[in-house]
Scaffold this active site. Structure first.
Site, PDB file in Angstrom:
ATOM      1  N   TYR A  23       6.630 -10.172   6.895  1.00 45.53           N
ATOM      2  CA  TYR A  23       6.524  -8.727   7.071  1.00 45.53           C
ATOM      3  C   TYR A  23       7.119  -8.327   8.412  1.00 45.53           C
ATOM      4  CZ  TYR A  23       3.441  -7.810   3.055  1.00 45.53           C
ATOM      5  OH  TYR A  23       2.924  -7.664   1.790  1.00 45.53           O
ATOM      6  N   ASP A  60       0.817  -1.207   0.000  1.00 49.26           N
ATOM      7  CA  ASP A  60       0.000   0.000   0.000  1.00 49.26           C
ATOM      8  C   ASP A  60       0.858   1.267   0.000  1.00 49.26           C
ATOM      9  OD1 ASP A  60      -2.373  -1.457   0.054  1.00 49.26           O
ATOM     10  OD2 ASP A  60      -2.411  -1.528   2.249  1.00 49.26           O
TER      11      ASP A  60
END
Length: 299
Positions: free
Chosen positions: A110, A52
């Protein structure tokens, strides 16, 4: 047609995310433009994950098809000369025709960085979520262990329901306290002999082969200024890591008990979880593929 895989690192600050958008600067767009200038071909770049706006990547994987005769390993240098400074090609290699950056991946990892400081740091502001209070790191780590295994994680998904499924398998989840980055310390580095000679033990990279077993409670050091939440899974939902981080934050400040994490997962209701943490603290760290995927794992 040859299938070329790239490993990319980028600072997501000035990008509106990975995916091409109208009237917005994206990572996919600038890399595709670099490929066009290099090969003369207009290609569609496929990626391991569509990060994003504001999200960073340490080793994003993307691939494209080309009829160019440029040696695979030469793409790294050729593309870099046509890319902005906030995107770096770490490596390039040829992969089997059936390789797909998204669908061939077996897991992704992540990292979310938090800065524990009451004072703004001009060098960390774009790369870590500043939290101006202390956190119960042990409680956060214990709560993260409830994420392990296969669950319906719709409680951490924005814009549910999706078109597929919200079931994912988390293989590793842990909180890692980090010593300050001494390169930005306004004192002589001679005052940090340990960090100058070797990284602390808790900063060493763990094996990328996830076990799914509970990780030990981290050692908390008073000198720690940075906190990392690392999670590895077979896939992630939209805003999943940031929603989990927001939930861990609530537990860390003592607003929720450790058991709240399991309760939220069982409730399968996004409104029961914490806020979505800011994008700028999130990093795509690693993407793993089967050995038959060629050299992309070792690049």
């Amino acid at each position: 047609m040859r299938n070329i895989a790239l490993r990319l690192a980028y600072d997501g600050t000035r990008f509106a995310g990975w995916q091409v958008q109208n009237n917005a600067r994206t990572v996919q767009e600038v890399v595709e433009q670099a490929i066009l200038k290099t090969t003369g071909e207009s290609v569609r770049l496929m990626s391991a994950g569509r990060t994003d706006a504001g999200v960073h990547a340490l080793a994003q994987v993307a691939n494209f098809l080309t009829s160019s005769s440029i040696p695979a390993e030469r793409f790294r240098r050729a593309l870099q000369t046509r890319l902005p400074e906030d995107v770096v090609v770490l490596s390039s290699c040829e992969v089997p025709a059936e390789f797909h950056s998204t669908y061939s991946a077996t897991s992704k990892r992540y990292r979310y960085l938090m800065q524990l400081s009451e004072v703004n740091d001009p060098f960390l502001g774009r790369y870590a979520w500043r939290i101006g209070q202390s956190l119960d790191v042990a409680a956060m780590h214990d709560a993260a262990q409830s994420l392990l295994g296969t669950h319906d994680f719709r409680c951490f998904e924005s814009h549910w329901p999706n078109r597929a499924t919200s079931i994912r398998t988390i293989r590793d989840a842990r909180i890692i306290p980090l010593a300050q980055w001494p390169g930005w310390e306004p004192r002589s580095l001679l005052t940090f002999p340990d960090t100058a000679t070797a990284p602390p033990a808790h900063c060493e990279q763990t094996s990328h082969e996830p076990t799914g077993s509970r990780s030990p409670t981290p050692k908390i050091e008073l000198s720690s200024r940075l906190l990392a939440f690392e999670v590895e899974a077979d896939g992630f939902l939209y805003n999943m890591v940031r929603a989990i981080t927001g939930t861990l934050y609530k537990i860390g400040i003592g607003q929720w008990p450790v058991t709240r994490m399991r309760t939220i997962i069982e409730a399968q209701n996004r409104s029961q979880a914490g806020e979505t943490a800011p994008a700028h603290g999130l990093y795509l760290v690693q993407v793993h593929y089967p050995q038959e995927a060629g050299g992309v794992n070792q690049s």
